[in-house]
Scaffold this active site. Structure first.
Site: not given
Ligand code: NAD
Length: 248
Positions: A36, A55, A78, A141, A145, A174, A176
């Site tokens: 991360d 990153d 992820n 996005y 995706k 989700i 979060t």
């Molecule tokens: N939350 C939702 O409702 C939802 C729905 C569908 C899909 N998603 C997908 O699920 C995945 C996780 O989403 P989330 O809601 O947990 O997001 P979040 O923003 O809560 O967490 C994302 C994590 O990824 C890390 N991150 C972001 N950019 C980065 C980079 N360049 N390098 C390394 N780490 C990086 C961040 O520091 C964070 O810890 C994503 O791919 C998102 O598109 C989320």
């Protein structure tokens, strides 16, 4: 345990869905490398978890993550960023930032990881319901995706002879921290929630752990015949053609 002695790399684990995935993988017996951009130092946390600053948009960071693990049996792509801006105002910098993290990094890390899977493995890409339908203001996005699904299918076919399975999960809404913070800023959350629930047949938000359990299953040998799939984990959101809100 589903993942005993497996070595798994998960990106985006500092919070949200990725944090839950890492936790479930550790619980299921895996040695988990967590990558991360929020981590400031490489460190071991407990017996079966490593944290790696990374990153995913930087090639050298991805190479360092692969080199940190002795070998790999699993990868979870992820890490992702979402983005809302009207299409006509979106700059190419905006576009590149999202595409680099949400799609390019998935391509590159999967390539590096597959080379580190001598005994085969399982790759899980966290896509989104945005891979199936669009939302105004989310063009980069949505494109990224949907691209992840194309990549998933292509690599499922190409890597099958190497005994590597590649699947995608498309989560719905989700619960979060970001979502909880957003709700906290709204004076009257009920109508807002009612609107969302009318678009989700199960009328609820999904917990990150529910996505993590599905991810662990796909990483495990129990999913041995599943490859090239895009599994919606969305409480029915994409199965519903029109909202249940009263027609006006
Ligand atoms: N939350 C939702 O409702 C939802 C729905 C569908 C899909 N998603 C997908 O699920 C995945 C996780 O989403 P989330 O809601 O947990 O997001 P979040 O923003 O809560 O967490 C994302 C994590 O990824 C890390 N991150 C972001 N950019 C980065 C980079 N360049 N390098 C390394 N780490 C990086 C961040 O520091 C964070 O810890 C994503 O791919 C998102 O598109 C989320």
């Amino acid at each position: 345990m589903l993942l005993a002695n497996r070595v798994i790399l998960v990106t985006g684990t500092a919070r949200g869905i990725g944090a839950a995935i890492a936790e479930v993988c550790v619980r299921e017996g895996a040695l988990v490398y967590c990558a991360d951009r929020d981590y400031t130092a490489t460190r071991q946390v407990g017996e079966r978890r490593w944290e790696l600053p990374c990153d995913v948009a930087r090639d050298e960071d991805l190479q360092r993550c692969i080199a940190a693990a002795p070998r790999l049996d699993g990868l979870v792509n992820n890490a992702g960023v979402n983005f809302l801006k009207p299409f006509l105002e979106t700059t190419m910098e905006d576009y590149d930032r999202v595409l680099n993290i949400d799609l390019r990094a998935v391509f590159r890390l999967t390539q590096l990881a597959a080379r580190a899977m001598p005994d085969g493995g399982s790759i899980v890409n966290i896509s989104s319901v945005h891979s199936l339908a669009g939302v105004p203001g989310a063009a980069p996005y949505d494109a990224a995706k949907a691209g992840v699904i194309g990549l998933t299918k292509s690599l499922a076919v190409e890597l099958a002879p190497m005994k590597i399975r590649v699947n995608a999960i498309s989560p719905g809404l989700i619960e979060t921290q970001i979502w909880r913070d957003l709700l906290a800023t709204i004076d009257e959350p009920k109508p807002y929630l009612d609107y969302w629930y009318s678009n989700i047949p199960q009328a609820r938000l999904i917990q990150p752990e529910e996505i993590a359990e599905l991810t662990a299953f796909l990483l495990s040998p129990r999913a041995s015949c599943i490859t090239g799939a895009n599994i919606t984990a969305d409480a029915g959101m994409t199965a519903q053609l029109v909202s249940r809100e009263p027609q006006v």
